[in-house]
Design a protein around this motif. Structure first.
Motif, mmCIF file in Angstrom:
data_model
loop_
_atom_site.group_PDB
_atom_site.id
_atom_site.type_symbol
_atom_site.label_atom_id
_atom_site.label_comp_id
_atom_site.label_asym_id
_atom_site.label_seq_id
_atom_site.Cartn_x
_atom_site.Cartn_y
_atom_site.Cartn_z
ATOM 1 N N TYR A 91 -10.758 23.631 14.065
ATOM 2 C CA TYR A 91 -10.867 22.415 14.872
ATOM 3 C C TYR A 91 -11.327 21.242 14.006
ATOM 4 C CZ TYR A 91 -12.214 19.291 18.685
ATOM 5 O OH TYR A 91 -12.317 18.216 19.536
ATOM 6 N N LEU A 92 -12.327 21.472 13.165
ATOM 7 C CA LEU A 92 -12.820 20.407 12.281
ATOM 8 C C LEU A 92 -11.724 19.943 11.323
ATOM 9 C CD1 LEU A 92 -16.376 21.756 11.438
ATOM 10 C CD2 LEU A 92 -15.817 19.809 12.897
ATOM 11 N N GLU A 93 -10.979 20.902 10.756
ATOM 12 C CA GLU A 93 -9.885 20.540 9.862
ATOM 13 C C GLU A 93 -8.840 19.707 10.597
ATOM 14 O OE1 GLU A 93 -8.663 24.385 8.474
ATOM 15 O OE2 GLU A 93 -10.072 24.363 6.802
ATOM 16 N N LYS A 94 -8.535 20.094 11.824
ATOM 17 C CA LYS A 94 -7.525 19.382 12.611
ATOM 18 C C LYS A 94 -7.960 17.954 12.922
ATOM 19 C CE LYS A 94 -5.233 19.291 17.111
ATOM 20 N NZ LYS A 94 -5.555 17.900 17.354
ATOM 21 N N ILE A 95 -9.188 17.788 13.427
ATOM 22 C CA ILE A 95 -9.597 16.437 13.816
ATOM 23 C C ILE A 95 -9.767 15.528 12.597
ATOM 24 C CG2 ILE A 95 -10.584 17.096 16.036
ATOM 25 C CD1 ILE A 95 -13.357 16.907 14.858
ATOM 26 N N LEU A 96 -10.189 16.098 11.472
ATOM 27 C CA LEU A 96 -10.303 15.281 10.259
ATOM 28 C C LEU A 96 -8.929 14.886 9.729
ATOM 29 C CD1 LEU A 96 -13.257 17.108 8.502
ATOM 30 C CD2 LEU A 96 -13.286 14.813 9.488
ATOM 31 N N ALA A 97 -7.984 15.813 9.748
ATOM 32 C CA ALA A 97 -6.622 15.490 9.302
ATOM 33 C C ALA A 97 -5.993 14.453 10.221
ATOM 34 C CB ALA A 97 -5.769 16.765 9.268
ATOM 35 N N ARG A 101 -21.758 20.918 20.217
ATOM 36 C CA ARG A 101 -20.751 20.171 20.983
ATOM 37 C C ARG A 101 -19.352 20.411 20.428
ATOM 38 N NH1 ARG A 101 -23.901 14.384 21.475
ATOM 39 N NH2 ARG A 101 -25.557 15.122 22.848
ATOM 40 N N LEU A 102 -19.245 20.418 19.104
ATOM 41 C CA LEU A 102 -17.954 20.649 18.469
ATOM 42 C C LEU A 102 -17.447 22.064 18.732
ATOM 43 C CD1 LEU A 102 -18.562 18.793 15.098
ATOM 44 C CD2 LEU A 102 -16.891 18.155 16.851
ATOM 45 N N LYS A 103 -18.355 23.041 18.781
ATOM 46 C CA LYS A 103 -17.959 24.416 19.108
ATOM 47 C C LYS A 103 -17.334 24.483 20.490
ATOM 48 C CE LYS A 103 -21.264 27.095 16.374
ATOM 49 N NZ LYS A 103 -22.435 27.996 16.435
ATOM 50 N N ILE A 104 -17.938 23.785 21.450
ATOM 51 C CA ILE A 104 -17.414 23.760 22.825
ATOM 52 C C ILE A 104 -16.024 23.126 22.845
ATOM 53 C CG2 ILE A 104 -17.745 22.747 25.120
ATOM 54 C CD1 ILE A 104 -20.822 23.044 24.560
ATOM 55 N N GLN A 105 -15.881 21.999 22.136
ATOM 56 C CA GLN A 105 -14.581 21.328 22.091
ATOM 57 C C GLN A 105 -13.531 22.205 21.411
ATOM 58 O OE1 GLN A 105 -15.384 17.567 20.200
ATOM 59 N NE2 GLN A 105 -16.619 16.821 21.904
ATOM 60 N N ALA A 106 -13.934 22.941 20.372
ATOM 61 C CA ALA A 106 -13.013 23.835 19.675
ATOM 62 C C ALA A 106 -12.551 24.944 20.610
ATOM 63 C CB ALA A 106 -13.688 24.427 18.435
ATOM 64 N N LEU A 107 -13.475 25.524 21.355
ATOM 65 C CA LEU A 107 -13.113 26.580 22.306
ATOM 66 C C LEU A 107 -12.160 26.057 23.374
ATOM 67 C CD1 LEU A 107 -16.521 28.435 22.791
ATOM 68 C CD2 LEU A 107 -14.446 29.334 21.708
ATOM 69 N N GLU A 139 -18.777 20.689 1.429
ATOM 70 C CA GLU A 139 -19.867 21.105 2.303
ATOM 71 C C GLU A 139 -20.306 19.896 3.117
ATOM 72 O OE1 GLU A 139 -24.468 22.587 2.011
ATOM 73 O OE2 GLU A 139 -23.075 23.234 0.459
ATOM 74 N N VAL A 140 -20.489 20.127 4.412
ATOM 75 C CA VAL A 140 -20.901 19.049 5.307
ATOM 76 C C VAL A 140 -22.127 19.511 6.081
ATOM 77 C CG1 VAL A 140 -20.209 17.607 7.254
ATOM 78 C CG2 VAL A 140 -18.521 18.276 5.547
ATOM 79 N N SER A 141 -23.138 18.671 6.154
ATOM 80 C CA SER A 141 -24.335 18.993 6.922
ATOM 81 C C SER A 141 -24.318 18.180 8.210
ATOM 82 C CB SER A 141 -25.596 18.644 6.129
ATOM 83 O OG SER A 141 -25.644 19.394 4.939
ATOM 84 N N LEU A 142 -24.382 18.894 9.335
ATOM 85 C CA LEU A 142 -24.344 18.244 10.640
ATOM 86 C C LEU A 142 -25.541 18.657 11.465
ATOM 87 C CD1 LEU A 142 -20.576 18.835 11.494
ATOM 88 C CD2 LEU A 142 -21.604 16.709 10.709
ATOM 89 N N ASP A 143 -25.945 17.776 12.341
ATOM 90 C CA ASP A 143 -27.015 18.069 13.276
ATOM 91 C C ASP A 143 -26.610 19.248 14.159
ATOM 92 O OD1 ASP A 143 -28.155 17.415 16.222
ATOM 93 O OD2 ASP A 143 -29.568 16.725 14.686
ATOM 94 N N LYS A 144 -27.564 20.105 14.491
ATOM 95 C CA LYS A 144 -27.292 21.298 15.293
ATOM 96 C C LYS A 144 -26.642 20.948 16.623
ATOM 97 C CE LYS A 144 -29.473 25.429 17.111
ATOM 98 N NZ LYS A 144 -30.706 26.197 17.235
ATOM 99 N N THR A 145 -27.086 19.882 17.258
ATOM 100 C CA THR A 145 -26.526 19.461 18.547
ATOM 101 C C THR A 145 -25.051 19.094 18.409
ATOM 102 O OG1 THR A 145 -28.692 18.577 19.154
ATOM 103 C CG2 THR A 145 -26.821 17.864 20.478
ATOM 104 N N ILE A 146 -24.714 18.409 17.339
ATOM 105 C CA ILE A 146 -23.322 18.015 17.103
ATOM 106 C C ILE A 146 -22.455 19.254 16.909
ATOM 107 C CG2 ILE A 146 -21.773 16.873 15.457
ATOM 108 C CD1 ILE A 146 -24.036 14.809 15.028
ATOM 109 N N VAL A 147 -22.956 20.219 16.142
ATOM 110 C CA VAL A 147 -22.192 21.445 15.905
ATOM 111 C C VAL A 147 -21.949 22.184 17.212
ATOM 112 C CG1 VAL A 147 -22.214 23.699 14.762
ATOM 113 C CG2 VAL A 147 -22.966 21.663 13.510
#
Length: 84
Positions: A34-40, A19-25, A9-17
């Motif tokens: 997307y999170l799994e990919k960038i972490l790997a 931004r990450l949603k936009i990058q994932a799209l 479980e990871v807790s992230l700031d709403k703003t970061i999430v």
């Protein structure tokens, strides 16, 4: 080959999430994928076994073969670090 996966479980700031949603799209992925990919990618990009590490491991293996290393059980270790 099936890999064992571990849930974290990871807790992230709403703003970061957001931004990450936009990058994932933009990458055509779900946020989770997307999170799994960038972490790997990050975990694998800097990983390199150096010559210094190889030498250290070779020395440890040689010491083990010669019986120069002393191993203790987990129980002994826990007892040795237990607060009195």
């Amino acid at each position: 080959m099936i890999r064992e996966k571990i849930r974290k479980e990871v807790s992230l700031d709403k703003t970061i999430v957001e931004r990450l949603k936009i990058q994932a799209l933009e990458d055509g992925r779900s946020l989770k994928n997307y999170l799994e990919k960038i972490l790997a990618d990050k975990a694998n990009e800097d990983f390199e076994i150096t010559e210094v590490y190889k030498k250290m491991m070779d020395e440890m293996l040689e010491k083990r073969e010669k019986g120069e290393l002393k191993f203790i059980s987990e129980e002994e270790f826990r007892a040795s670090i237990k607060r009195k």
